[in-house]
Structure formats: C-alpha cells, structure tokens
Design a protein around this motif. Structure first.
Motif, short mmCIF file in Angstrom:
data_model
loop_
_atom_site.label_atom_id
_atom_site.label_comp_id
_atom_site.label_asym_id
_atom_site.label_seq_id
_atom_site.Cartn_x
_atom_site.Cartn_y
_atom_site.Cartn_z
N MET D 121 0.84 -1.20 0.00
CA MET D 121 0.00 0.00 0.00
C MET D 121 0.87 1.25 0.00
N LEU D 123 3.85 1.56 -1.20
CA LEU D 123 4.43 1.73 -2.53
C LEU D 123 3.40 2.30 -3.49
N LEU D 124 2.18 1.77 -3.41
CA LEU D 124 1.12 2.26 -4.29
C LEU D 124 0.93 3.77 -4.08
N LEU D 125 0.96 4.15 -2.81
CA LEU D 125 0.75 5.57 -2.53
C LEU D 125 1.90 6.41 -3.09
N THR D 126 3.15 5.90 -2.98
CA THR D 126 4.26 6.66 -3.58
C THR D 126 4.04 6.82 -5.07
N MET D 127 3.58 5.72 -5.70
CA MET D 127 3.38 5.80 -7.14
C MET D 127 2.36 6.86 -7.50
N SER D 128 1.36 7.05 -6.65
CA SER D 128 0.30 7.99 -7.01
C SER D 128 0.51 9.38 -6.44
N TYR D 129 1.14 9.46 -5.25
CA TYR D 129 1.22 10.76 -4.60
C TYR D 129 2.64 11.30 -4.51
N GLY D 130 3.62 10.53 -5.05
CA GLY D 130 4.99 11.02 -5.02
C GLY D 130 5.08 12.36 -5.76
N ILE D 228 5.85 6.18 3.06
CA ILE D 228 5.60 7.52 2.53
C ILE D 228 5.78 8.65 3.54
#
Ligand SMILES: Nc1ncnc2c1ncn2[C@@H]1O[C@H](COP(=O)(O)OP(=O)(O)OP(=O)(O)O)[C@@H](O)[C@H]1O
Ligand SMILES: Nc1ncnc2c1ncn2[C@@H]1O[C@H](COP(=O)(O)OP(=O)(O)OP(=O)(O)O)[C@@H](O)[C@H]1O
Ligand SMILES: [Mg+2]
Ligand SMILES: [Mg+2]
Lengths: 346, 283, 280, 280, 346
Positions: D121, D123-130, D228
């Motif tokens: 989760m 990592l997913l957030l980094t992908m979307s909110y980085g 994150i």
C-alpha cells in the motif's frame, strides 16, 4: 397426565396442573407460557415432573416453538428425516410417510420459506411426531397464521391430536382458541389460577384477571354499599357509571370495600320483543350507543355509561326491532344472576 | 533436510547475497541458505539482544560489528569487500540531462544538486551507516571543492525530514521517479541498474589509506536517544564478516566466510559492483 | 338495514398544507453529501488506478524465487487458516453462546492482537517465542525453534489473522437463532450433532466471511512476519526483498500475483453472501 | 352441562423412553472442545503475558523524542480519524441504504486498501502521490507535498483506517430500522434532520466501534507510514527507530505508552456496547 | 375522501377507493396493504391521489407503521415533541398536552421499551396527530396487542378518531376488527375487490376470496348439476360431502361447471325446539360432530361431512336441547337462501 414445573431462572414460576387430551395453556403475554413449555422440554433449567433431570435430547416430548422454527436450510422431508436420526438419505422413506400423514405429499421437496404458515406448522408437527413423543408442546400454534385461517388450522390440529391419541399442551394468549380444547389451564401472576373444561372455565372465571384473559370485556370496579338479606342480594355502587347494582347476596364482601365485577356481554339484555316476556328490570342501565357491529345473526354494541363502556351481544332480530343506532340513548338490563364479583385484597 | 545457514547482512547487499553468494554456498557446503537483510545497526542490535539468531553477520563499516563485539558475540571480524558512496539519479528526472553532464564530468555535480527544486533523498543518520556516510561525503566535498556551506546547501540540517526515507523505500523512490537523486552505495546502485555519479576517492569514503589523513577531518554531531550529543567520525566503507559465537551452525558460517574471501567469491563481489576488501581485521 | 349512519368526517380534508416545511436547501445538501461520499470513494480507489497506470505491462516478469514465495505463502496460509479455524471456532462459539461475569476480559484478550500494531506484535512474539525467551528456550530444547522457521511463520500468520476470524465467527454464530438449536435438541439430537448439522450450515456464510478475512490477513501479514519469520519467505517478505534487491520493477509482478491469489476468496464470499438478497 | 366428554388420551404416556440415544461420549467431547477453545485463548494471550514478564519495570525510561512521537501520533490520529469520519460516513451510509447494479464494485473498492499488505500500500501511494507522480505533481504545484510531510502521514493513516471505519459504519447504519427513518420523514422532518436526530443516535454504538477501530488502526499504522512518511515520526516509526538505535530496551516504554494511549477508546466503546445487554 | 394509488415497485398494485370515517383495509398477508399505506405516505414511489408528487415530509398524513415504531432513544414526550419540529425542549409543553389527550400523563417520561403495547400505540398516535394530519394511516394497529385487549384498544381508537373527526385508514388482515369500522375496503389479487359498510360487505362478499378474508369458514366447491325453473332453484353437487344442494336459481352458472360456494355458520341450522316451527328441511346434511365449543350463550360446532368440515353456530339452549356431543351423528339444514355461489373462471 400430571405436570409440575419449578422454575427459578429467568423467571420464578411454579406450576402444577393436569393435561387432558388437547389442553390449552392460556396466559397474558410475558406471563411465562413459553418458559414453562421450554422447562418441560428441558430447554430451561427447572425441576419438572415428569422427565426431571433429563437433558432435552432424552425427553420424549414433541416441541413446536413459536413460529414453528423449521430448519431453513433443509427441505420439508429433510426436516423430518433429521428428527428420525442417522443420515438424512437413509430416513427419506419414513420421513415422506410422516409428511403424507399430515397431508403434505406434494410439498415434501420444498424448503420452509416456500411453504405457507399452515404448511410449515404441519411439517413441524410431522417432525415433532417423528420421535413418537409422549406429549406435544405447542407454543402459540396459530400466531404465524392469518386470522382468516387461524380457526381452521387450530381445528385441524385438535382433530389430528385426537386421532393420534397424544396429549398436547398448547400455549396461547388468545382465549378464542381455548374454546376448542378439551381442557384449559389459566396462568396468571406466575402461577396457575384455574384449570378445567373450557365451558366451565369460561362460565366461571376464578379471578378478575382470569376473566380478562378469558375475554370478558365488561370488567369494572364497584363499592359494596350494603347487604339486603330480605331480597337475598347485595347492593353495589358502580362508580364509573354512577348507578347502583343489585347482585345475588355475597356475604363475604364487606360493605365499603372495593370490588371487581364482570358481566358477560351476553347477559346485558335489550328489552324482549314480546310483551309477555317482559319482566321487571333487575338492573336498568341507561347509556348511549357508541359502537355497533353486525356480523351474521349477531349484533355487538358498546354503550357509553358515564365513563364506562358497556358491551352487549344481541341477536340481530332483536337489535333491529329496537332500531339500534349509533348515538341512540337506550336502557338495558344487567342480569343480576350473571354478575360475578371479587373483593380486592389489601 | 539440509542444515541451515543463516546470514544477517547489511540491507544494501541483498542482490549479491540472494542471487550470487547464497546459491553458491548452497551448492558448495550443501546447506540451506537463509539471508536476512536490513539496516546493519538494527540487525546488530537485534542479534545482540538475542531477538534473532544468525550464523554469520556481515556489516558495512565497523560500527555495527562493534556492537556485537561489545556484546561478546563476535571475536575477530574480517573484511570481505568495500564499496564507495555515489550519487544515484533518476533517468526520468527533470534534471537528468544535468546529472548526465555531471556524471561525464562536464559540470560539477554539487551545482546540479543545488539547483532549486531538486529533490534529494538519503537514509536516517541515526540508524543507518549510509545515512551518516552521505553527510560525511558532503562535509568532505565542502573542503575538497572549497565550497563553504555546500553540505548545508544540499542536505539542510543533518536530520532533514524532507530528505530522509526508510532505507527500503529510498532506491525504489528513485526508480519510480519520485525523487531526483539520492545517496547510494555503488554496489546497490548497480544492482538496481540506476545511473549514478562517481565521486572522487577523497569524498567517497572508500579508501582506508585516506582515513587518518583526510577522512577523519569530517565530524558532525548527532543527538543520541538518551539526549546526549555524540560526535561522529567516518568509518571506512568496508564490509566485515564474522561468525557469531552463538551460531547454531558455526561450521557452515566458517565455510561462508571462506567462500566470500575466495577468488570465486571475490569475483562475485566484483560482478555486483563491489571493490576488493581494504584494511585489516577488526578486533 | 341502513339505519346506522356513517360519521361524516371527510370535512377535515381542508386542513392547511402550508404548515409543512418547504424543501429549502435539502437538494443542495443531498448533493454535497453525495459529493463527499463519491470523493471519498474515488480517493480510496486512486492508488489502485495509479498501480494500473504505472505497471509496465509489457515487462511483467517474475523474479527467481517468486514462485517459491507463492508456494510458501499459499501453503502456509492454508495451514494457518485451518489452525485458526480449529481453535478459533470453539472460542467464537463460546463467546457467542455463553455469558458470564468477566466475559469482557476474554473479549479483550481476543481483540488485543488486533489492536496491537504488527511491528509491536512481532516484537512481543520475539519476547515470548524468541530463542532465548521464557517460552522459546524450553520449546527450543524440545527441538521446536520459533524464529525463521515454518512454525514461526505460522505463528505470525495465526496471530495476525485469528482475531479477525474469531470476531467474524462469533457474530455468525450469534446470527443463528437459538430456537433452532434448541429444537434440534428436543428432537433427540446431541449438542454435537446439532452443531454440525444445524449451527454450522446456518452460520456458514458468516464463517465463510471470517475465513476470507483470515485468509487475506494471513496471506498479507508482513509486520509480524518480518520480525519473527524472515524465512520461509512468503509473498510479502519477498516483495520487500525484491524491492531491496532489484527495485520497483520486481515488485509489480509480485503485487499482481498477490491480488490474483488473495482476492478470489473474499470476492467469492462477498458474492455468495449477496446472493439471497433478503435484508428487510 | 356436562354432557360433552373429554377424549381420554392420557394412556399414551406409556411410550418407551428407551428409543432416545444415550449421552455416550458427549461430555468428553464437550471437554475436548472447551480445552481447544481455552488453549486458543491462552495462546492469543501469551505474548502479552510475555511482555509483562519481560518488561524491565525498574528501568522503564522514555527516550528523547518519545514524547514528541506521542504528540505527533495522537494529534494526527485525531485529525485522520476525523477526516475518515467525514468522508467515510457518507460512503457507509450510501452502501447501507442504496442497492444498485454494480454495488459490488464499490464494495470492492472500499475493501481493496484493507486487503493490500501495508508495505505494498505504501508503494502504491508513492506511485500515485509522489512528487513527480500523475497526482503528486499537480498537487505539488498547489504547494501540497505528500512525502515526509504531515499531509503524507495523514494520507497513510487514512488509507490504513478508512476501510475499517466504513465497514463498521455501514453495518451500524444497516442496523437502524428503516421504518424509523421513514416515520421521521412522514412526521415532517427533512432527510437531513432525520439523519442527525434518528439515524445517528441509533447507530451511535456501531459508529463508535468503527471510530475505535479506525483509531487503533491509524495510531498503529506502520507499513504505509514507513514508506511515505518517515517524518513526522509517530509512535510506530519511533518504535522502529528506537529498536535499531538503542535496541529492545528502548522499545518497552514506547510499547506501554502505545497501549496506554491506544486501548482506552476501544475498551470504552466495548464497555458501552455491552451495557444494554439485550441480545435476544 | 377519495384515494387512488398506482404502484409499480416493489409490487404492481392499483387501488382506488373511498375513505369514510374510520375505514378498514382488509387483505391477506402479503397482499400489499402496508405497501399501499406507504405509497400514500410517500414512502414508496407511486402515483397517488391526493398528495401526488410530494416528498413524505410534506404530506399531511399521520402514519403509524406496523409495530408503532417509536424512536427507542427518545422518551414518550420527546417522541411527540420531535414531530412538532424544532428543538425538543421548546416543544415539551405542547408535546405533554398531546400525550395527555391520549391519556398518558404519567407515562410521558418513560422510554418506549417501558410502555405496554397499547400505551406505545397511544404515543405513536399522539405523535402522528402532532402534525395535524388530513388522514391517519394505521398499519395493523392491533397486531402488537394481546388478544384479550385487542378489541378494547381498537374500540378506543375508533372512538378517538370519531371525536377528532380525522379520517383514518387502518390496514389489517383480521376481519374481526373490520366490524367496528365505518367503512371497509377489501384488497385481493392486488386490487380492490369490494368496498362498503361492514355489515353490507359481511353480508355479501363479492368473491370467494373476499368471503375467505371475511372469515367465512364454510367455503366449498361444487359442480352445477342443473337448473330447476319449476322451483326457481339450481341443483349443485357438493362433491366433498357427496350430496346434492338446492340453492336459489343462478342462471349465470352453466351446468357441469365447477363453482365455489359459501354459507355462513349462522345459516347452518339445527332442527328448531318447537314442533310448530319445524319446516321441511331445504338441504338436509348428515354429519358427525368433530368439534364443539361453548362460549356464553353460543355454541359453535364443526361437523365432518365426507371430507368436508361444516361449521355451525347455534344458541346454547338449542344445542343443549339436542344434546350435542362429540362424535354424535346429526342432520342439519343448510339454508338455501343464504348460500352464495361464484362460478370459476377458466
Ligand atoms: N432469557 C431471558 N432472560 C431474561 N428474561 C427472560 C428471558 N426469557 C424470558 N424472560 C422473561 O420472562 C418472562 C416470560 O417470558 P415468556 O416468553 O415465557 O412469556 P410468554 O408468556 O410466552 O409471552 P408471549 O405470549 O409474549 O410469548 C418475560 O417477562 C420475559 O421478559
Ligand atoms: N422492498 C421490497 N422488495 C421486494 N418485495 C417487497 C418489498 N416490500 C414488500 N414486498 C413484497 O410485496 C408484497 C406486499 O407486501 P406488504 O408488506 O405490503 O404486504 P401486507 O399486505 O402488508 O402483508 P402483512 O399483512 O403480512 O403485513 C409482499 O409479497 C412482499 O414480499
Ligand atoms: Mg411465548
Ligand atoms: Mg403489512
């Protein structure tokens, strides 16, 4: 069959009574009827007679709970086969036979949700009978049914029990159903207040609460004025209607005491049609007609007398003769011989 | 089943351990290799507290190994390889062109890092040797390039929340392009196939020979958890290995260390971007 | 027969209708609430959309050992869930069916592992089951090591999933009418037969949901596993290892593998429980 | 009056009692089941007993920054839970009250964050909110950075706790009889007033449980936060840092602090929901 | 008041009928009574007249759902105050007044769970009246009550509505309650099959289903044999009892067709006591007494005739005179003039 139960939990209830044929256990809601039946079935911890100390699965009773409680995941025949023990498959033939005995050949493969209330009850009955019980316990056997089919289903049930020669104890709060029974037991204040054949019990309730249970609508209070030995009667003051009543001598009632009294609606009489039948009125009561219902050959009316509402039944012909109408003022007669009184304690 | 060889190693060594040394020792010594990689200090503390057990511990810099020596779990540790600090960068970065130029030596790398908007990442100097080493590297660069204030300009304060990430997420951040550049060990950067900028030996902390004369000039202070301030000095970027005294399978541990020091092992180190071991044993 | 009049009441129909409040900003407010809700949903869904966007679909390639991790995860998760059902079912049944003083203590005990963050739970487990701990030491002498062994892996999965299963199973049991169980007894069936033939089938949907939840939790357990069972490596730890060793590109295939393995069971349970749509 | 006879049925009492099965091994089986259940409970409780045993009570001492972490954790958790209630309540209400084709998709969306392991989760957030991602970049231009900032910390907590709240709130809303809401409408109250005065009070216990769950989850969130939002450091990351920094001894006080802060709310909710003990 | 409703969801139901004073909507369970009331209250999407298109909160109706549905978290007075709008506190005085109007002064501070079924109903009534509705909609107003108090509560309710001069529409499946109403509407097969004053409706059900709803127990099928114009009668074959019946000429029935017929239990007669009243029997039927119930002045008996069960009411005196007993064989007379027949369609 003699039944005794001594319950401490969840309510304190001691009851001892007879079961003759189809017996109705009549009591108000919350009186403990269901608890009593469960105690006999062994589902509530209690001392009982017979079957004392046995776990529920060893008591030879057939228990039909409120709402029948069929197993929703099993078909009709599987419900019955389950009670026969062993694998369902192996018991399919006898299960179907039992269902046939209650007239459910075609419904054997349906699930409970697909059956009508009456059919569900018959499946539950077949299931309860599968164990060859010594007594059947029926909790509110007609409560899940439509009013229009209730009487018929009850009558069917009574006939069936008679044919099978199994004593049955049916709990209900509907006095109506008790009329069909062979024997009835009244539960009030967590004890048995009366038992007997329905016609006797209906004719002579033991207490005012019993009268209420039995459906007596005309329940009132009064004050004892005096005893009149010369006419062998007691005079009461019916406070709500502000009139005096003459009832058969009741020496046990102390003057000045408050009492409860009832009179059957059948014994509140309109003046007869034929002059020759006219007798001097015993207890004339003046009131105004507030409700009026005609069903078939009978008329039911409610008269407002002071604060009280006095109900009466009359044959339709008689009511029509008197031109009974809403709002009409009228004098009726309360038949002294049928008034029943109970002194209040305390 | 085959006996188990448990190796606890500094997290940056994962690729080498799991893909090269691990399989090799399995074949050679007929053991079942189990590697566990994490921050070297963290592992050392868990081993010292006997929360986990291992046969071999491989640390980067002497610090973590000394934790175990103090706990009496390790006697002598031997160097097995070394590496150097580099600056890794993201090929998707807006500044990728500038970094490329810096990598080719056409522009000074420290100027690229100081461009407004460049997002730089590193690890926690409190818990991770790499986090400390990048600070030292910048301090050394400041002197080396005669650029006073360079470290502060690039890193901000030592503990700078906008730059510090948990170790496992740092390089993947770079890969997914969520930061522009980060600190890194050459070895790890190579196994992640990321482009990088080499730093001069005077900065990259790889040469024990420079330690006494040059590296040791860099110091910085860090607040210890107990509130005391500790002044840190550099430690050479050498990987040390040792068999633990409470190792369940010390024989396999010895075999593993032997493998690492053998030519075959050294070839593997080299293939994964490591340099030869430098300096002497750690006692 | 028509001498009894009907009371003429229909005049009341003229009462004013205006005393009822107008619809004022109601519609607007409804829209605001709906917007909030939709925004919330979109928000929850975003990262997954992000994953779909970011995945390099052409180059999805499993790493060496990924399939091994899959095998480990699935195998031990099946075992762990079985064990959880084995001891969780009696606990849940007990909680559902009996009431006694101090029941809240038992409830608390069940909930504690759920309320403890996984990392802390992992540490707690090392304190108790680690090789030199009060429990681990005697167990170790019996040859049962609970660090980095399959047993430790199971332990982590069990602590991570049991509370969820117990809570779900408890409410499934509470949903079975006691009437039906009592009836079964009066029909001569033992409590044992009653449980298997009545209680269990009737609570099966709820139990299924509990199993699905336990499955997902055990399969995805990371924090506890990381501390006490780095080995054998299941999918979540492998995800972490891949991330460290190779980087993000090695994570995508594993992530999709995880969803592929983890989601069917919960989705199936959800679909089953929705089928007889009889919420009244 | 006594001419109508009562059918003499009482002879049936002689039917044999022996056809009913004996109690055979039932008692033994009951004991085995009880033993299983108790063993399961004991097993769940062990690590907490272990914590009590292992804690060096004499030397419990907070580290520098522990109190800061506490402040961060409590402060942002309160905020996160508030936000989760803000957008989760409409979602839950919607799920509870409407049925439409494709509802399962919405349900799945809500459950996905719950089914994704925290590390993934994160990592997913980094992908979307980085900062350079499809979402993070435009947000960054608006001055909202979602890496290592309080906002990122909140984001992690929200993704970690919202599904739990929504699932609990949904079933709380489903427990409110629709009848009562409809009645309120017919009494002239707007849907808005109905919600605040009828639905909310009647579902308050269930909502409370949801809040408690969200609270614990947000407070204990580690995997997502680690990825994150390493900063600001809340209790779980501090636990991790202390562990690496100082070792286990620095973990005990923080663990106890965590229990001290995290458990009262769920316990209170549990106590409240037990009070009107009217499960029929 | 004229009511029209056109419902598509969840069931298709079109109904158009009058509401006069206290009107009872009688229909079997599942017939759609609750749905119809909800449609009028705006809780189910439908075209209705009046109030078409208004949201529920703007319809001037007082709706009492099945089971009263008091808000369990509010006290009795708060329940009423809630309907008055605004803050509960500000509405305390008028709320208490409304409660006093339904005779609940002392119970104003209790919570719903502490009230009896009848008291709950009165609170719900006060609450519904708080909005000064143009019509009251009552769903099964007595279903939560004990059988023994049901009639009284219903009578109270009717009186109260009359006093308040608010038209009321009460749904029920209990024909018993309909007798007290001013007007009744029969719902069957998802439409209104009959409406009228109770006595008229009870006297002449429009269909066999209506007869069932109205509580006619004697419902049977028969085959039309022939018409006999000479005696102005039609001859039926009652197959279940294997006998022929003579009923008034029904030219619309085709010979050979299957019909449904009913006869009120009051019109199944025992032979009269006095010889001079003896008339030639119109339809003598032989049967065996299977049930026998005595309540007050009336006796109800059920006779087994072939496969059918024929119910009869008789005054107790008459039953006693004939020595009615269980199992006794007996010939009774079905009065031809009171038999009603309906041909089957298809
Ligand atoms: N498990 C229980 N715990 C506490 N009280 C109980 C329990 N079961 C029943 N009671 C109480 O015991 C009393 C009798 O209940 P019971 O169900 O036997 O009444 P009943 O006569 O069958 O009523 P009804 O006609 O409504 O079915 C009630 O007041 C009820 O509140
Ligand atoms: N929400 C719904 N979805 C689907 N079917 C429904 C719904 N509500 C009611 N029905 C169906 O509509 C029919 C009429 O229901 P309704 O409750 O109006 O009957 P009723 O006449 O009030 O019955 P009762 O006397 O049992 O209260 C029933 O067959 C019921 O199954
Ligand atoms: Mg009961
Ligand atoms: Mg209804």
């Amino acid at each position: 069959m003699h039944i005794r139960a001594d319950i401490q939990q969840p309510i304190v209830l001691q009851a001892e009574f007879e079961v003759h044929g189809f017996t109705v256990l009549l009591g108000a809601s919350g009186e403990g009827k269901s608890t009593l039946l469960k105690a006999i079935a062994g589902l509530v911890p209690a001392q009982t007679e017979p079957f004392d100390g046995l776990p529920p699965q060893r008591r030879p009773v057939g228990y039909l709970p409120q709402g029948h409680a069929l197993f929703p995941h099993l078909r009709a025949w599987e419900n019955v086969a389950y009670a026969l023990g062993g694998s369902l498959r192996a018991q399919q033939a006898p299960a179907r036979e039992l269902l046939a005995a209650v007239g459910l050949v075609r419904q054997a493969d349906l699930r409970p949700a697909q059956l009508s209330g009456g059919q569900q009850q018959r499946v539950a009955l077949a299931r309860a009978l599968a164990r060859r019980p010594q007594i059947l316990l029926l909790d509110e056997p007609t409560s899940a049914l439509d009013a229009s089919t209730r009487d018929e289903v009850m009558a069917e049930l009574v006939s069936r029990m008679h044919k099978l020669s199994i004593p049955a104890l049916a709990a209900t709060h509907d006095a109506h159903l008790a009329a069909m029974a062979d024997w009835m037991v009244l539960l009030d204040g967590r004890r048995v207040v009366q038992q007997g054949r329905p016609r006797d019990v209906f004719a002579g309730p033991a207490t005012i609460q019993a009268a209420a249970l039995l459906g007596y609508r005309n329940r009132f209070t009064a004050t004892v004025l005096k005893h009149e030995p010369q006419c062998n009667c007691t005079v009461l003051r019916w406070d709500a209607a502000a009139i005096s009543l003459r009832v058969p001598m009741q020496p046990q009632l102390a003057p000045g005491g408050v009492i409860d009294w009832v009179v059957p609606a059948d014994d509140v009489r309109l003046p007869p049609i034929k002059e020759q039948e006219l007798r001097p009125s015993e207890n004339p009561v003046l009131g105004r007609v507030e409700h009026l219902m005609v069903r078939g050959a009978n008329t039911t009316a409610a008269m407002r007398c002071g604060d009280a509402l006095l109900w009466m039944h009359a044959p339709y012909r008689l009511a029509d003769h008197h031109g009974l109408a809403l709002g009409q003022e009228l004098t009726v007669d309360i038949r002294a011989g049928h008034v029943q009184c109970w002194g209040r304690e305390g | 089943a085959e006996p188990v060889l448990k190796v606890a190693y500094a997290g940056s060594m994962g690729a080498l351990m799991d893909k090269a040394l691990g399989p090799a020792i399995q074949q050679q010594a007929h053991v079942q290799y189990q590697g566990q990689g994490a921050g070297a200090y963290g592992l050392a503390r868990l081993l010292a507290a006997k929360q986990i057990s291992a046969d071999v511990f491989v640390s980067i810099t002497p610090g973590p190994m000394q934790v175990l020596q103090k706990a009496g779990l390790v006697g002598v540790a031997v160097p097995v390889a070394s590496t150097q600090m580099v600056i890794a960068y993201s090929p998707q970065s807006r500044y990728a062109k500038d970094f490329e130029a810096a990598a080719a030596g056409r522009t000074p790398w420290y100027e690229v890092l100081q461009k407004p908007g460049v997002k730089f990442g590193r690890t926690d100097p409190k818990t991770d040797p790499q986090g400390r080493n990048i600070v030292f590297a910048m301090l050394l660069a400041q002197t080396y390039y005669k650029q006073p204030g360079l470290a502060k300009a690039i890193l901000g304060p030592v503990v700078n929340p906008s730059q510090i990430f948990a170790e496992p997420s740092l390089l993947s951040r770079l890969e997914s392009g969520q930061i522009d550049a980060s600190s890194g060990y050459l070895s790890a950067v190579i196994s992640h196939k990321l482009p990088y900028i080499r730093l001069p030996n005077e900065i990259n902390l790889s040469d024990p020979n420079l330690a006494a004369t040059w590296y040791d000039k860099a110091h910085f202070d860090i607040t210890q958890p107990d509130g005391k301030t500790e002044t840190l000095s550099t430690q050479p970027l050498v990987f040390y290995a040792a068999v633990l005294k409470n190792a369940p399978n010390p024989k396999a541990g010895e075999a593993f260390i032997k493998l690492m020091r053998s030519p075959q092992g050294q070839a593997m180190f080299k293939r994964y971007g490591y340099s030869e071991p430098k300096g002497g044993d750690l006692r | 027969m028509s001498r009894m009049p009907v009371t003429p009441l229909d005049s009341a129909t003229t009462a004013d209708i205006a005393s009822h409040p107008p619809a004022d900003g109601a519609a607007r407010r409804a829209w605001v609430v709906a917007a909030f809700g939709l925004a919330g949903l979109a928000f929850l869904a975003l990262p997954f959309l992000g994953l779909v966007i970011s995945t390099p679909w052409g180059q999805l390639q499993l790493q060496q050992g990924d399939l091994g991790a899959l095998r480990v995860s699935v195998g031990y998760t099946v075992l762990a869930v079985t064990l959880v059902m084995g001891f969780g079912t009696p606990v849940a049944w007990w909680l559902a069916r009996s009431s006694f003083r101090g029941k809240w203590v038992v409830e608390l005990l069940v909930l504690l592992p759920l309320l403890t963050p996984p990392l802390a739970m992992g540490l707690l487990l090392t304190m108790s089951y680690g090789p030199y701990s009060w429990l681990g030491q005697p167990l170790g002498k019996l040859g049962l090591s609970l660090t980095n062994t399959p047993a430790a892996f199971l332990l982590a999965q069990i602590y991570g999933s049991a509370p969820y299963y117990i809570v779900a199973a408890r409410s499934a049991f509470e949903g079975v009418p006691r009437d039906l169980e009592q009836i079964s007894l009066t029909l001569g069936s033992s409590p044992w037969r009653t449980f298997w033939r009545i209680t269990l089938p009737l609570s099966s949907l709820g139990l299924g949901a509990g199993v699905a939840l336990a499955w997902v939790r055990a399969l995805g357990e990371f924090g506890i596993v990381l501390i006490i069972a780095y080995y054998p490596q299941g999918l979540p730890v492998k995800l972490w290892v891949n991330l460290q060793d190779t980087g993000l590109s090695a994570v995508y295939p594993l992530l999709w593998l995880f969803f592929l393995i983890g989601l069917p069971l919960p989705l199936l349970m959800g679909a089953l429980s929705r089928r007889p749509h009889t919420r009244a």
